[in-house]
Scaffold this motif. Structure first.
Motif, PDB file in Angstrom:
ATOM      1  N   ASN A 195     -15.575   0.161  -0.436  1.00  0.00           N
ATOM      2  CA  ASN A 195     -15.402   1.267  -1.375  1.00  0.00           C
ATOM      3  C   ASN A 195     -13.973   1.288  -1.908  1.00  0.00           C
ATOM      4  N   THR A 196     -13.834   1.060  -3.207  1.00  0.00           N
ATOM      5  CA  THR A 196     -12.517   0.957  -3.826  1.00  0.00           C
ATOM      6  C   THR A 196     -11.730   2.255  -3.706  1.00  0.00           C
ATOM      7  N   VAL A 197     -12.400   3.386  -3.840  1.00  0.00           N
ATOM      8  CA  VAL A 197     -11.723   4.679  -3.751  1.00  0.00           C
ATOM      9  C   VAL A 197     -11.082   4.836  -2.370  1.00  0.00           C
ATOM     10  N   ILE A 198     -11.822   4.474  -1.320  1.00  0.00           N
ATOM     11  CA  ILE A 198     -11.282   4.586   0.035  1.00  0.00           C
ATOM     12  C   ILE A 198     -10.093   3.650   0.214  1.00  0.00           C
ATOM     13  N   HIS A 199     -10.192   2.435  -0.298  1.00  0.00           N
ATOM     14  CA  HIS A 199      -9.070   1.502  -0.173  1.00  0.00           C
ATOM     15  C   HIS A 199      -7.836   2.007  -0.925  1.00  0.00           C
ATOM     16  N   MET A 200      -8.033   2.655  -2.071  1.00  0.00           N
ATOM     17  CA  MET A 200      -6.892   3.229  -2.779  1.00  0.00           C
ATOM     18  C   MET A 200      -6.270   4.358  -1.974  1.00  0.00           C
ATOM     19  N   GLN A 201      -7.105   5.188  -1.345  1.00  0.00           N
ATOM     20  CA  GLN A 201      -6.580   6.276  -0.519  1.00  0.00           C
ATOM     21  C   GLN A 201      -5.732   5.717   0.626  1.00  0.00           C
ATOM     22  N   VAL A 202      -6.252   4.700   1.301  1.00  0.00           N
ATOM     23  CA  VAL A 202      -5.505   4.095   2.408  1.00  0.00           C
ATOM     24  C   VAL A 202      -4.224   3.459   1.893  1.00  0.00           C
ATOM     25  N   GLY A 203      -4.309   2.748   0.775  1.00  0.00           N
ATOM     26  CA  GLY A 203      -3.117   2.115   0.202  1.00  0.00           C
ATOM     27  C   GLY A 203      -2.048   3.130  -0.145  1.00  0.00           C
ATOM     28  N   PHE A 204      -2.463   4.280  -0.677  1.00  0.00           N
ATOM     29  CA  PHE A 204      -1.497   5.336  -1.002  1.00  0.00           C
ATOM     30  C   PHE A 204      -0.903   5.916   0.273  1.00  0.00           C
ATOM     31  N   SER A 205      -1.746   6.191   1.265  1.00  0.00           N
ATOM     32  CA  SER A 205      -1.255   6.731   2.536  1.00  0.00           C
ATOM     33  C   SER A 205      -0.242   5.783   3.176  1.00  0.00           C
ATOM     34  N   ILE A 206      -0.544   4.505   3.161  1.00  0.00           N
ATOM     35  CA  ILE A 206       0.384   3.517   3.723  1.00  0.00           C
ATOM     36  C   ILE A 206       1.718   3.578   3.005  1.00  0.00           C
ATOM     37  N   ARG A 207       1.701   3.685   1.684  1.00  0.00           N
ATOM     38  CA  ARG A 207       2.951   3.735   0.926  1.00  0.00           C
ATOM     39  C   ARG A 207       3.766   4.984   1.268  1.00  0.00           C
ATOM     40  N   THR A 208       3.088   6.107   1.512  1.00  0.00           N
ATOM     41  CA  THR A 208       3.856   7.301   1.901  1.00  0.00           C
ATOM     42  C   THR A 208       4.516   7.080   3.261  1.00  0.00           C
ATOM     43  N   MET A 209       3.852   6.381   4.161  1.00  0.00           N
ATOM     44  CA  MET A 209       4.459   6.083   5.467  1.00  0.00           C
ATOM     45  C   MET A 209       5.615   5.105   5.320  1.00  0.00           C
ATOM     46  N   LEU A 210       5.423   4.105   4.479  1.00  0.00           N
ATOM     47  CA  LEU A 210       6.490   3.124   4.255  1.00  0.00           C
ATOM     48  C   LEU A 210       7.707   3.752   3.592  1.00  0.00           C
ATOM     49  N   SER A 211       7.519   4.870   2.904  1.00  0.00           N
ATOM     50  CA  SER A 211       8.657   5.511   2.235  1.00  0.00           C
ATOM     51  C   SER A 211       9.682   6.045   3.239  1.00  0.00           C
TER      52      SER A 211
END
Length: 276
Positions: free
Chosen positions: A11-27
């Protein structure tokens, strides 16, 4: 700290959510933080900094579901797997529909004091309805691994599960044993893994803290957050941003402000029957 995600399917939407969450952690991540993504689609996350993918197969998932074929038992098994890989390092599991809006260093400091975290304290399941209440009625007063279940054992939301260093193995082992014991007793399975984690963290830490002060969990606002995240990645693609540039954008964004705007849109939708 080890930060853990568990993602299945295409599911692309779920992968985008995870990708965004990861970026907030990496920030806010430091050099010694590692993000593990346990997934059956590891190529999606292969090129992100500080991210290690751990492929999981259909056979492993089937095994992790256990003798009662309970899907969410897999979540505990994934945490247990990471705990054994790094038993001396604090661990924080995150659902994909989360984002960091507070200080990651404050979270780390509390874990260093022996505190554990889940997203929110939802109260005693004995005060809930339907399946959670049914589960409670089955397990109330029973003893698992020396722990007699009572009203002091609240259900916490498992969108965030954070465990102090040196407690990760014993805590995840306990959660698994409690989960399996409750399933053996015929407990309604829908929230068993969440309750088992809540009990294990309470019993194996100095105190539990609600993580929502630092981490947002938009499980009830997915429509609007998914639109916001899709726009974020469309802009990134259109302007040719690197992951590092995405992370810099997030550092400059007031995610609490985004959340407030989303709440306003959701409230308007309730009153008008229209989506905004």
């Amino acid at each position: 700290m080890n930060i853990v995600y568990f993602v299945l399917g295409g599911n692309t939407v779920i992968h985008m959510q995870v990708g965004f969450s990861i970026r907030t952690m990496l920030s806010q991540a430091s050099a010694d933080d590692t993000i593990y993504v346990v997934t059956d689609t590891p190529t999606v996350y292969a090129n992100l900094p500080q991210v290690e993918t751990i492929p999981i197969s259909a056979d492993e998932i089937r095994d992790y579901r256990g003798p009662h074929d309970f899907f969410w038992r897999v979540k505990i098994m994934v945490l247990r797997q990471i705990a054994r890989m790094a038993p001396d390092k604090a661990m924080m599991y995150l659902d994909g529909d989360t984002y960091l809006h507070g200080s990651l260093n404050e979270i780390k400091a509390l874990l260093a004091e022996g505190c554990s975290m889940m997203h929110k304290d939802e109260g005693c399941p004995g005060d809930m309805k339907q399946k959670s209440l049914s589960m409670w009625q089955t397990v109330n007063g029973k003893t698992y691994e020396g722990i007699t279940i009572g009203r002091e054992h609240h259900m916490w939301n498992a969108g965030v599960v954070a465990i102090p260093a040196n407690r990760v193995v014993e805590t995840t082992d306990l959660a698994l044993a409690v989960c399996d014991g409750m399933l053996d007793d015929g407990s309604e399975p829908v929230t068993v893994e969440q309750y088992a984690l809540s009990i294990a963290l309470k019993e194996r830490s100095t105190r539990m803290v609600e993580a929502d002060r630092w981490i947002g969990h938009y499980w009830h606002n997915k429509y609007y957050w998914s639109r916001y995240i899709a726009k974020f990645f469309v802009r990134s693609y259109r302007e040719g941003h690197t992951v590092e540039e995405d992370i810099r954008r997030i550092r400059k964004t007031n995610l609490k402000g985004v959340h407030q705007r989303i709440l306003i849109k959701r409230t308007l939708a309730k009153f008008t029957g229209r989506l905004y």
